[in-house]
Enzyme design. Structure first.
Site, short mmCIF file in Angstrom:
data_model
loop_
_atom_site.label_atom_id
_atom_site.label_comp_id
_atom_site.label_asym_id
_atom_site.label_seq_id
_atom_site.Cartn_x
_atom_site.Cartn_y
_atom_site.Cartn_z
N SER A 1 26.65 -52.10 -88.12
CA SER A 1 27.87 -52.38 -88.88
C SER A 1 27.51 -53.15 -90.14
O SER A 1 26.52 -53.89 -90.17
CB SER A 1 28.84 -53.22 -88.04
OG SER A 1 29.93 -53.69 -88.81
N TYR B 1 30.19 -60.69 -82.70
CA TYR B 1 30.04 -59.32 -83.20
C TYR B 1 28.97 -59.26 -84.29
O TYR B 1 28.10 -58.38 -84.27
CB TYR B 1 31.38 -58.83 -83.73
CG TYR B 1 31.45 -57.35 -84.01
CD1 TYR B 1 31.88 -56.47 -83.02
CD2 TYR B 1 31.10 -56.82 -85.25
CE1 TYR B 1 31.96 -55.11 -83.27
CE2 TYR B 1 31.18 -55.47 -85.50
CZ TYR B 1 31.61 -54.61 -84.51
OH TYR B 1 31.68 -53.26 -84.75
#
Length: 254
Positions: free
Chosen positions: A144, A157
């Site tokens: 990501s 995350y």
């Protein structure tokens, strides 16, 4: 065709997190390119329904990627069904990037995110490696842009995706030259289903803020993944490919 007139076996890919969103789109793209795809996701009914919709070159295996016993059994079942394994796409992950504010972040929540987003790809690489090596295969990890930039309250995350980028180049060195390993880092990808997109369309400003002029689509990611699995990318390993419409290169001042 081979020299004796025998059909060349279709390449086989195992795609995790394939019951929806980007994973579903990757599976569909690969099938259109002639792959057979083993879709893996948690054991609800949607994964089997998606596989049925994608047709005879798709099948579904329930798998929690954070559970090594399930990963081992699922990989074994995939190879038994398909006879080979040419590619692994690690897309399964905790969907929300946000955790509690740091002072309230529970260690159990932190550990869960890392177990799925980072531990899962490690376990899958471990159990898929012998089969991928036999076929000269490739791995693509879905990281990501949050490995590079953050919003508040996204520590777990961000750490998991940053770790996944590092795990990617570590695996590339450990598993090469037989197995290539790369990462794709999507930015804002509108992975909602068609009904949701019609009900709540994105705004003009959502699109305009991107240097490419639009928010990303699932096929933008799927096309990159497919290229990284193809022979044309045979000189590419250990790399991260950012698919974000240029947002990580944009200087923004309030």
């Amino acid at each position: 065709m081979s020299g004796r007139g025998e059909a060349v076996p279709a390449r086989v890919a195992l795609v995790t997190g394939a019951a929806r969103g980007i994973g579903e789109g990757i599976a569909a793209w690969l099938i259109r390119e002639g792959w057979r795809v083993v879709l893996c996701d948690l054991g609800d009914s949607r994964g089997a329904q998606v596989a049925e919709t994608l047709g005879g070159n798709a099948c579904f295996i329930a798998m929690d990627v954070a559970d090594e016993a399930q990963v081992s059994a699922g990989v074994r079942q995939a190879v038994e069904r398909s006879g080979r394994l040419d590619a692994l796409v690690c897309n399964a992950g905790v969907a929300s990037p946000h955790n509690e504010p740091l002072e309230r972040l529970d260690l159990e929540q932190w550990n869960h995110v890392l177990a799925v987003n980072l531990g899962g790809p490690l376990l899958l690489a471990k159990h898929c490696a012998p089969h991928l090596r036999a076929c000269g295969g490739a791995i693509v990890n879905l990281a990501s842009t949050r490995a590079r930039q953050s919003e508040p309250d996204s520590e777990a995350y961000a750490a998991s995706k940053g770790g996944l980028v590092a795990l990617t180049h570590a695996l590339a060195i450990s598993l090469g030259p037989a197995i290539r390993v790369n990462a794709v880092s999507p930015g804002w990808i509108d992975s909602r289903d068609a009904q949701q997109r019609r009900a709540e369309p994105l705004s003009a400003s959502d699109h305009a803020q991107h240097p490419c002029g639009r928010v990303g689509e699932v096929d933008d990611v799927a096309a990159m993944v497919a290229w990284l699995l193809a022979p044309e990318s045979g000189f590419v390993t250990g790399q991260e490919f950012v698919v974000d419409g240029g947002m990580t290169r944009k200087m923004i001042y309030a």
